[in-house]
Design an enzyme around this catalytic site. Sequence first.
Site, PDB file in Angstrom:
ATOM      1  N   GLU A 272       0.833  -1.204   0.000  1.00  0.00           N
ATOM      2  CA  GLU A 272       0.000   0.000   0.000  1.00  0.00           C
ATOM      3  C   GLU A 272       0.865   1.250   0.000  1.00  0.00           C
ATOM      4  OE1 GLU A 272      -3.394  -0.003  -0.437  1.00  0.00           O
ATOM      5  OE2 GLU A 272      -2.878  -2.096  -0.838  1.00  0.00           O
ATOM      6  N   TRP A 275       1.749   1.685  -3.569  1.00  0.00           N
ATOM      7  CA  TRP A 275       0.752   2.368  -4.408  1.00  0.00           C
ATOM      8  C   TRP A 275       0.874   3.880  -4.252  1.00  0.00           C
ATOM      9  CZ3 TRP A 275      -2.070   0.984  -8.397  1.00  0.00           C
ATOM     10  CH2 TRP A 275      -2.353  -0.372  -8.597  1.00  0.00           C
ATOM     11  N   TRP A 303     -19.547  11.064 -20.973  1.00  0.00           N
ATOM     12  CA  TRP A 303     -19.963  11.356 -19.593  1.00  0.00           C
ATOM     13  C   TRP A 303     -21.264  12.151 -19.595  1.00  0.00           C
ATOM     14  CZ3 TRP A 303     -17.326   8.549 -16.349  1.00  0.00           C
ATOM     15  CH2 TRP A 303     -15.975   8.281 -16.556  1.00  0.00           C
ATOM     16  N   ASN A 338     -10.720   2.680   2.397  1.00  0.00           N
ATOM     17  CA  ASN A 338     -10.280   2.540   1.013  1.00  0.00           C
ATOM     18  C   ASN A 338     -11.193   1.637   0.187  1.00  0.00           C
ATOM     19  OD1 ASN A 338      -8.175   3.038  -1.074  1.00  0.00           O
ATOM     20  ND2 ASN A 338      -7.956   0.820  -0.958  1.00  0.00           N
ATOM     21  N   TRP A 356     -15.096  11.465 -13.615  1.00  0.00           N
ATOM     22  CA  TRP A 356     -14.274  11.212 -12.439  1.00  0.00           C
ATOM     23  C   TRP A 356     -13.720  12.506 -11.849  1.00  0.00           C
ATOM     24  CZ3 TRP A 356      -9.264  12.888 -12.515  1.00  0.00           C
ATOM     25  CH2 TRP A 356      -8.674  13.117 -13.761  1.00  0.00           C
ATOM     26  N   TRP A 379      -8.797   7.833  -8.623  1.00  0.00           N
ATOM     27  CA  TRP A 379     -10.046   8.022  -9.354  1.00  0.00           C
ATOM     28  C   TRP A 379      -9.944   7.485 -10.771  1.00  0.00           C
ATOM     29  CZ3 TRP A 379     -14.986   9.144  -8.467  1.00  0.00           C
ATOM     30  CH2 TRP A 379     -15.328   9.559  -7.176  1.00  0.00           C
TER      31      TRP A 379
END
Length: 463
Positions: A272, A275, A303, A338, A356, A379
């Site tokens: 993590e 990331w 969108w 998360n 997004w 996102w």
Amino acid sequence: MTTLVWLRRDLRLLDNPALYHAARRGPVLVTYLLDEKEHSPMGGASRWWLHHSLCALQDELEKRGCRLVLRRGDPLQILEGLVEDAGVTTIHWNRLYEPWAIARDARIKEHFQDMGLEVRTYNASLLNEPWEVKTGQGNPYRVFTPYWRQARSQIAGEGVLSVPPLKGAGQTTASEDMKNWGLLPTGPDWSGGLAWCWTPGEKGALDRFDRFLEEKLQDYAGKRDFPAADAISRLSPHLHFGEISVRDIWNRLQPFEELKSAGESVTKFRSELGWREFSTHLLYHFPHIAEKPFRPEFEAFPWQEDEELLQGWQQGRTGYPLVDAGMRELWQTGFMHNRVRMIVASFLTKNLLIPWQAGADWFRDTLVDADLANNSAGWQWVAGSGADAAPYFRIFNPVTQGQKFDPQGKYIRKWVPELADLDGDEIHKPWKVEKERTGGYPDPVVDLAMSRERALAAYKSIR
């Protein structure tokens, strides 16, 4: 021979390279500059955190006979004034990696070097800097797994820098009163939930990490996806503001690595951290991801702009309990688990087809850990437009996700109290229950099956 230390998102004393190396040279003038015209201004929750973090840092510096000089305005102009007032010969700061910050800092560094001053910059927030991890062809990585394999192999076993003895300089240098900065919310003050949940500052960060190691690390791998389990570290805002060193975290995990009961959790927790590093790597090499899709084909994605649906999502009034629980947790505490972040993001971008960027903007304003790299990359990963993104057809079903990761509805009951009396099966599908038992909870704003098919058709149109 005074060294000016320009603090930014490194609000700590332990393992602070700029402060440590400056203090070893002699007297230091420590300053924090509020740049309100920066390209990516802080949201309300982050401003609240910054106020309290700076207060904590002020106290710690004063205990060591050193002031924190606070100024607001254009950094170059302020630094010029401080250099002249305090007889500064050297400037130290720890690096930032957002595109606007890189450009600003480069201009400031060049300016002072042209004046004959020495400017030194350091890495205080990453295990590997973005340019240090490359593919065999010398290119940046676009996929996490090979990136992290390479990045892990490059992490040096460096020790943590101690808190240096400090000799303050510029004791007569004027400092602004932070109360005049307007960082705290007024009319109304919505920060009560934040104050209840968080202790900004270095001590709060170290205490939280200590508790995680003692009480939660062993169960982290198995329980981290269950929002009601309280098995996560919640260190992200402390890391964002630099109140704790990622190097310190990495090193302190080492003793647990060989323990049979915690080894898997250490590996998962470190990934993590990986990331986080990967997100910064992406933003550095592909700065457009803060505003535009990483994958260019998504520029043509159809969108839909719908302010009413967006507001319903923001307010936790979608009719899907796990989504609404997450959005209400965010509003009240400045944080969201998360697993739930992925679910609410998938719902917005795929079930509602809202861009997004609208979700990222809301998170930036409401999260205490709002970080441009993590927020943008996260996102885009969920939306399918990012690097190493989840396949577009992976659309999180909030009902089945709730049944799997909140099977008894404990998390939902906490944040959606009008559903608290429903049983474990009912709470995930309240539209099937008599209205008088759901306390005015809204009906679903979209049909999951139909909206899924609509999303897949939209994706097919750009392939």
